[in-house]
Each structure stands twice: as structure tokens, then as C-alpha cells.
Write an enzyme that holds these catalytic residues in place. Structure first.
Site, PDB file in Angstrom:
ATOM      1  N   SER A   1       0.861  -1.345  -0.041  1.00 23.17           N
ATOM      2  CA  SER A   1       0.043  -0.136   0.084  1.00 23.17           C
ATOM      3  C   SER A   1       1.085   1.188   0.023  1.00 23.17           C
ATOM      4  O   SER A   1       2.097   1.029   0.456  1.00 23.17           O
ATOM      5  CB  SER A   1      -1.041   0.182   1.229  1.00 23.17           C
ATOM      6  OG  SER A   1      -1.538   1.202   1.330  1.00 23.17           O
TER       7      SER A   1
ATOM      8  N   TYR B   1      -1.953  -1.576  10.376  1.00 27.08           N
ATOM      9  CA  TYR B   1      -2.268  -1.838   8.995  1.00 27.08           C
ATOM     10  C   TYR B   1      -0.769  -1.260   8.479  1.00 27.08           C
ATOM     11  O   TYR B   1      -0.145  -1.900   7.472  1.00 27.08           O
ATOM     12  CB  TYR B   1      -3.367  -0.827   8.227  1.00 27.08           C
ATOM     13  CG  TYR B   1      -3.457  -1.098   6.626  1.00 27.08           C
ATOM     14  CD1 TYR B   1      -4.145  -2.023   6.349  1.00 27.08           C
ATOM     15  CD2 TYR B   1      -2.838  -0.172   5.908  1.00 27.08           C
ATOM     16  CE1 TYR B   1      -4.438  -2.289   5.134  1.00 27.08           C
ATOM     17  CE2 TYR B   1      -2.995  -0.242   4.605  1.00 27.08           C
ATOM     18  CZ  TYR B   1      -3.929  -1.381   4.065  1.00 27.08           C
ATOM     19  OH  TYR B   1      -4.259  -1.383   2.715  1.00 27.08           O
TER      20      TYR B   1
HETATM   21  N1  LIG Z   1      -8.543   0.008  -1.695  1.00 27.37           N
HETATM   22  C1  LIG Z   1      -7.461   0.729  -1.398  1.00 27.37           C
HETATM   23  O1  LIG Z   1      -7.583   1.885  -1.305  1.00 27.37           O
HETATM   24  C2  LIG Z   1      -6.135   0.183  -1.093  1.00 27.37           C
HETATM   25  C3  LIG Z   1      -4.866   0.800  -0.971  1.00 27.37           C
HETATM   26  C4  LIG Z   1      -3.893   0.292  -0.829  1.00 27.37           C
HETATM   27  C5  LIG Z   1      -3.855  -1.147  -0.614  1.00 27.37           C
HETATM   28  N2  LIG Z   1      -4.988  -1.797  -0.691  1.00 27.37           N
HETATM   29  C6  LIG Z   1      -4.740  -3.422  -0.681  1.00 27.37           C
HETATM   30  O2  LIG Z   1      -5.135  -3.776  -1.902  1.00 27.37           O
HETATM   31  C7  LIG Z   1      -5.445  -5.509  -1.557  1.00 27.37           C
HETATM   32  C8  LIG Z   1      -7.109  -5.714  -1.942  1.00 27.37           C
HETATM   33  O3  LIG Z   1      -7.909  -4.887  -1.326  1.00 27.37           O
HETATM   34  P1  LIG Z   1      -9.326  -4.050  -1.866  1.00 27.37           P
HETATM   35  O4  LIG Z   1      -9.010  -2.682  -1.801  1.00 27.37           O
HETATM   36  O5  LIG Z   1      -9.521  -4.837  -3.191  1.00 27.37           O
HETATM   37  O6  LIG Z   1     -10.348  -4.471  -0.743  1.00 27.37           O
HETATM   38  P2  LIG Z   1     -11.701  -5.559  -0.945  1.00 27.37           P
HETATM   39  O7  LIG Z   1     -12.236  -5.686   0.566  1.00 27.37           O
HETATM   40  O8  LIG Z   1     -12.530  -4.902  -1.861  1.00 27.37           O
HETATM   41  O9  LIG Z   1     -11.145  -6.793  -1.404  1.00 27.37           O
HETATM   42  C9  LIG Z   1     -10.157  -7.802  -0.405  1.00 27.37           C
HETATM   43  C10 LIG Z   1     -10.697  -9.093  -0.630  1.00 27.37           C
HETATM   44  O10 LIG Z   1     -10.028  -9.794   0.401  1.00 27.37           O
HETATM   45  C11 LIG Z   1     -10.603 -10.971   0.719  1.00 27.37           C
HETATM   46  N3  LIG Z   1     -10.196 -11.459   1.965  1.00 27.37           N
HETATM   47  C12 LIG Z   1     -10.187 -11.092   3.180  1.00 27.37           C
HETATM   48  N4  LIG Z   1      -9.649 -11.602   4.259  1.00 27.37           N
HETATM   49  C13 LIG Z   1      -9.126 -12.601   3.613  1.00 27.37           C
HETATM   50  C14 LIG Z   1      -8.636 -14.049   4.169  1.00 27.37           C
HETATM   51  N5  LIG Z   1      -8.250 -14.141   5.176  1.00 27.37           N
HETATM   52  N6  LIG Z   1      -8.342 -14.907   2.992  1.00 27.37           N
HETATM   53  C15 LIG Z   1      -8.668 -14.714   1.787  1.00 27.37           C
HETATM   54  N7  LIG Z   1      -9.421 -13.839   1.442  1.00 27.37           N
HETATM   55  C16 LIG Z   1      -9.778 -12.714   2.211  1.00 27.37           C
HETATM   56  C17 LIG Z   1     -12.222 -10.171   0.953  1.00 27.37           C
HETATM   57  O11 LIG Z   1     -12.977 -11.090   1.122  1.00 27.37           O
HETATM   58  C18 LIG Z   1     -12.054  -9.450  -0.316  1.00 27.37           C
HETATM   59  O12 LIG Z   1     -12.675  -9.952  -1.349  1.00 27.37           O
HETATM   60  C19 LIG Z   1      -5.373  -5.624   0.264  1.00 27.37           C
HETATM   61  O13 LIG Z   1      -4.227  -6.099   0.287  1.00 27.37           O
HETATM   62  C20 LIG Z   1      -5.255  -3.912   0.368  1.00 27.37           C
HETATM   63  O14 LIG Z   1      -4.850  -3.793   1.757  1.00 27.37           O
HETATM   64  C21 LIG Z   1      -6.031  -1.330  -0.994  1.00 27.37           C
END
Ligand SMILES: NC(=O)c1ccc[n+]([C@@H]2O[C@H](COP(=O)([O-])OP(=O)(O)OC[C@H]3O[C@@H](n4cnc5c(N)ncnc54)[C@H](O)[C@@H]3O)[C@@H](O)[C@H]2O)c1
Length: 275
Positions: free
Chosen positions: A141, A154
Site C-alpha cells: 500500500s 495496517y
Molecule cells: N482500496 C485501497 O484503497 C487500497 C489501498 C492500498 C492497498 N490496498 C490493498 O489492496 C488489497 C486488496 O484490497 P481491496 O482494496 O481490493 O479490498 P476489498 O475488500 O474490496 O477486497 C479484499 C478481498 O480480500 C478478501 N479477504 C479478506 N480476508 C481474507 C482472507 N483471510 N483470506 C482470503 N481472502 C480474504 C475479501 O473477502 C475481499 O474479497 C489489500 O491487500 C489492500 O490492503 C487497497
């Protein structure tokens, strides 16, 4: 990203960035092994991908479950797939000051965000090496580059993912293994991450979620997936996603540790209004 006889493994593919990566790879003709704990979201991702005529395998995998992840990797390798791409993407969020965090919430977050990346990397590295041209893509991130008040756990997980991923990348380069390693640092992406986040007792989940969804998350998951795949194709070790990620990265490069004074001032105003 070329298709030829390749499988991409994507964790957390039921929603957000993982779902968008799956559909973007399906459009490019890459076979998929997608997993998540949310089975109905995963079915929806699979439906979208199959529209592009690619082979899609779905599994309910909790990335924090090490034995489950190892068995899953064995099973995929047993199908004689050429596993060329692994996206350790599954992640969760926890907001609130450390003084209020429960150990249970902190352990949960570290097990998914850091444990999941380590489990996925160790489980699939041999297969990526055997592919002869592999790509390991770990999702950190922009909060793996700068710290943010109310996100200590986080931050801990995402800084750790960066350190882990960069070290693994150098190890593979030294050993001349045919695997490129990419660490991804998205800024705000419009996904379900805030909706699914845990918050501390003194915080209002609804206010924080609205702040994220309506103001901070400027990039769509589809845009994010395209930037990530372009970075992978170009062999970039560090992939920044979104103008906000680029700006915060530049700030950290410019100010060094002094960025904290600036971030604390701005975040103090914003979070003060959201608590
Ligand atoms: N959205 C943002 O602004 C952002 C920014 C920086 C980093 N990220 C990172 O991107 C990645 C994806 O997140 P996103 O934003 O698409 O969120 P999201 O919540 O839309 O998707 C995350 C997915 O991970 C799944 N998940 C959660 N716990 C789990 C587990 N124990 N085992 C398997 N699957 C699991 C959830 O069910 C969900 O489908 C994450 O690592 C997040 O930290 C997101």
C-alpha cells in the site's frame, strides 16, 4: 503480460483490486486460479472471467491458513499448470489509535495482510521458479511507504510486506532465478476495503467509510489493475498506483522522516472531524 499457457493465482479475488486483476488477466487470455473467503463474490468474479473464454478455477482459501495454502499450491502444481503469476492480494483494514486496539484485531490483521503474503509467497515460489518466467506480485500500500495516524497495525503489515518482498526479490536476483518480484503500493482505490474494515470503539465506522469512499478513493479498481499489469510487464520492482500514491511517495522521498509533521497536521484535522 502475455498469455501463452500461463496460470495466474490471485488471492482475495472476490472483490476490488483482486476481482479487477482477474478480469483484466482473463481479457488477456490468462487461465486463472482465484480464491477468497467470500464464495459468492468469487463466483461473480469467475462468471465475469469465463465471459472471456478462459479456464477459471475457484477455491475457498483463507490466506491466513498456512496448511490450506500449501495444500492449495500442491494441488495446482499437480494439475501440471504453468504458474507464471502469483498475486498475493487479499487484505483487510483496521482503523483507530493503537491505544484502543484489541490484540485480537491486531493479530487478525497481521495474519491476513502479512501472514497471507508470506504463506502465498512460500507456497508458490517453487512453482514460479519452475515456470521459467515467473512474476511474484505482492500488494502492499502507499501506507507501506508512509505511516498514517489511526493505521498503525495496517502500516506495520504493509511496511513488512514491502521489506519482505524487496528482500525476496534481491535473493532471487542474486540466485539468478527466473522470477521477477513486484511490490505494489496503491493509493486510495474504490473497493470494499473500508466497508469491511474493523474500527476502534471511539470511531464512527459510517463516517470513516464515507470519508474513504467519497473523498479519498479516487482510482477505480479497473484502473488500478491496468497500472499493476503494465508495471508487471515492464518489470518494475515498485509499482505506485494513483496520483495520490505518487504524490505521497514523492513527499516521503523529499522530506525523509520530516514527512510525519506534515501528515500529522493534515490527518489530525481530517480525523478530528471523523472521530
Ligand atoms: N482500496 C485501497 O484503497 C487500497 C489501498 C492500498 C492497498 N490496498 C490493498 O489492496 C488489497 C486488496 O484490497 P481491496 O482494496 O481490493 O479490498 P476489498 O475488500 O474490496 O477486497 C479484499 C478481498 O480480500 C478478501 N479477504 C479478506 N480476508 C481474507 C482472507 N483471510 N483470506 C482470503 N481472502 C480474504 C475479501 O473477502 C475481499 O474479497 C489489500 O491487500 C489492500 O490492503 C487497497
Amino acid at each position: 503480460v502475455a498469455a501463452t499457457n500461463s496460470t495466474a493465482v490471485i488471492t482475495g479475488a472476490a472483490s476490488g483490486i483482486g476481482q479487477a486483476l482477474a478480469t483484466a488477466l482473463a481479457r488477456r487470455g490468462v487461465a486463472l486460479a482465484i480464491s477468497d473467503v467470500d464464495e459468492s463474490g468469487l463466483d461473480e468474479t469467475a462468471r465475469r472471467c469465463k465471459d472471456h473464454g478462459v479456464d477459471v478455477r475457484t477455491d475457498r482459501i483463507d490466506v491466513a491458513d498456512r496448511a490450506g495454502m500449501l495444500a492449495y499450491a500442491d494441488d495446482l502444481v499437480g494439475e501440471s499448470r504453468r504458474i507464471r503469476f502469483v498475486f498475493n492480494n487479499a487484505g483487510v483494514a483496521l482503523s483507530g489509535d493503537a491505544v484502543e486496539h484489541s490484540f485480537e484485531d491486531v493479530d487478525w490483521l497481521l495474519a491476513v495482510n502479512l501472514g497471507g503474503v508470506i504463506n502465498g509467497t512460500q507456497a508458490f515460489l517453487p512453482a514460479l521458479i519452475d515456470s521459467g518466467d515467473g512474476h511474484l506480485v505482492n500488494i502492499s500500500s502507499i501506507f507501506g511507504i508512509i505511516a498514517m495516524p489511526a493505521h498503525s497495525a495496517y502500516n506495520a503489515s504493509k511496511f513488512a510486506v514491502r521489506g519482505y518482498t524487496e528482500a525476496v526479490g534481491m535473493e532471487l536476483a542474486i540466485a539468478r532465478r527466473p522470477v521477477r518480484v513486484h511490490c505494489v503500493h496503491p493509493g486510495g482505490i474504490r473497493t470494499n476495503i473500508a466497508n469491511n474494515a474493523r474500527t476502534s470503539p471511539s470511531q464512527d465506522h459510517g463516517t470513516l467509510t464515507r470519508l474513504f469512499n467519497e473523498s479519498l478513493a479516487r482510482t477505480s479498481p479497473d484502473q488500478a489493475a491496468e497500472v499493476i499489469l503494465r508495471g508487471v510487464a515492464r518489470g518494475k520492482r515498485r509499482i505506485l498506483v494513483g496520483a495520490d500514491a505518487h504524490a505521497l511517495h514523492a513527499m516521503e522521498q523529499l522530506l525523509g522522516s520530516r514527512y510525519q509533521t506534515l501528515v500529522a497536521t493534515v490527518a489530525g484535522r481530517v480525523l478530528g472531524g471523523a472521530a
